[in-house]
Design a protein around this motif. Structure first.
Motif, PDB file in Angstrom:
ATOM      1  N   GLY A   1       0.808  -1.215   0.000  1.00 11.05           N
ATOM      2  CA  GLY A   1       0.000   0.000   0.000  1.00 11.05           C
ATOM      3  C   GLY A   1       0.833   1.253   0.000  1.00 11.05           C
ATOM      4  N   TRP A   2       0.139   2.357   0.047  1.00 12.96           N
ATOM      5  CA  TRP A   2       0.770   3.676   0.077  1.00 12.96           C
ATOM      6  C   TRP A   2       0.144   4.507   1.194  1.00 12.96           C
ATOM      7  CZ3 TRP A   2       4.670   5.124  -3.311  1.00 12.96           C
ATOM      8  CH2 TRP A   2       4.898   4.275  -4.404  1.00 12.96           C
TER       9      TRP A   2
ATOM     10  N   ALA B   1      -4.028   3.876   0.046  1.00 11.48           N
ATOM     11  CA  ALA B   1      -4.480   2.770  -0.794  1.00 11.48           C
ATOM     12  C   ALA B   1      -3.806   1.479  -0.356  1.00 11.48           C
ATOM     13  CB  ALA B   1      -4.149   3.046  -2.258  1.00 11.48           C
ATOM     14  N   VAL B   2      -4.547   0.398  -0.478  1.00 13.73           N
ATOM     15  CA  VAL B   2      -4.025  -0.927  -0.128  1.00 13.73           C
ATOM     16  C   VAL B   2      -4.407  -1.909  -1.224  1.00 13.73           C
ATOM     17  CG1 VAL B   2      -4.201  -2.867   1.476  1.00 13.73           C
ATOM     18  CG2 VAL B   2      -4.076  -0.524   2.351  1.00 13.73           C
TER      19      VAL B   2
ATOM     20  N   CYS C   1       5.715   3.965   0.223  1.00 12.84           N
ATOM     21  CA  CYS C   1       5.250   2.626  -0.103  1.00 12.84           C
ATOM     22  C   CYS C   1       5.424   1.755   1.143  1.00 12.84           C
ATOM     23  CB  CYS C   1       6.085   2.073  -1.255  1.00 12.84           C
ATOM     24  SG  CYS C   1       5.729   0.379  -1.722  1.00 12.84           S
ATOM     25  N   ALA C   2       4.503   0.838   1.354  1.00 14.63           N
ATOM     26  CA  ALA C   2       4.572  -0.008   2.539  1.00 14.63           C
ATOM     27  C   ALA C   2       4.084  -1.412   2.205  1.00 14.63           C
ATOM     28  CB  ALA C   2       3.747   0.588   3.670  1.00 14.63           C
ATOM     29  N   ALA C   3       4.493  -2.362   3.025  1.00 16.56           N
ATOM     30  CA  ALA C   3       4.103  -3.750   2.791  1.00 16.56           C
ATOM     31  C   ALA C   3       4.016  -4.501   4.118  1.00 16.56           C
ATOM     32  CB  ALA C   3       5.116  -4.439   1.866  1.00 16.56           C
TER      33      ALA C   3
ATOM     34  N   ALA D   1      -2.439   0.999   5.583  1.00 13.11           N
ATOM     35  CA  ALA D   1      -1.044   1.083   5.132  1.00 13.11           C
ATOM     36  C   ALA D   1      -0.138   1.768   6.143  1.00 13.11           C
ATOM     37  CB  ALA D   1      -0.975   1.784   3.784  1.00 13.11           C
ATOM     38  N   VAL D   2      -0.670   2.656   6.952  1.00 10.90           N
ATOM     39  CA  VAL D   2       0.179   3.333   7.934  1.00 10.90           C
ATOM     40  C   VAL D   2       0.675   2.363   9.008  1.00 10.90           C
ATOM     41  CG1 VAL D   2      -0.897   5.569   7.585  1.00 10.90           C
ATOM     42  CG2 VAL D   2      -1.735   4.069   9.405  1.00 10.90           C
TER      43      VAL D   2
END
Length: 123
Positions: free
Chosen positions: A34-35, A48-49, A95-97, A108-109
């Motif tokens: 996500g972002w 967003a995810v 960006c995250a995962a 996403a946070v």
């Protein structure tokens, strides 16, 4: 898990940008990608995810209908296409995962892995 964002920059209001995220080798830890962003003086905001396994997406109300999250499986890249940009979209974008928890993706946070961020400025 190493995440590297690119594609940030400056754009005029109403314009578009597409951010990219290279996610590295550890795909088994990235069921969820996500972002999120952090605007000056504001808390982090999940945008967003993408749940890779289910190919489902979710969006914050603030960006729904303007931003689109997609994935290029062959290139192992995740994108955030941003349309109709507004000055209030000015922020550092990350960006995250993470893995699934309880069969679903968190905001996403809250993802365990994140990149260094890329700056987006809308004027």
């Amino acid at each position: 898990v190493q995440l590297v964002e690119s594609g940030g920059g400056s754009v005029q209001a109403g314009g578009s940008l597409t951010l990219s995220c290279a996610a590295g080798r550890y795909t088994y830890k990235r069921n969820c990608t996500g972002w999120f962003r952090q605007r000056p003086g504001k808390d982090r905001e999940g945008l967003a995810v993408l749940w890779i396994g289910g190919a489902t997406t979710s969006y914050a109300d603030s960006v729904k209908g303007r931003f689109i999250i997609t994935r290029d499986k062959a290139k192992d890249l995740v994108y955030l296409q941003m349309n109709g940009l507004k000055p209030e979209d000015t922020a550092m974008y990350y960006c995250a995962a993470d893995q699934l928890y309880g069969g679903s993706c968190r905001d996403a946070v809250d993802f365990a892995y994140r990149g260094q961020g890329t700056q987006v400025t809308v004027s």
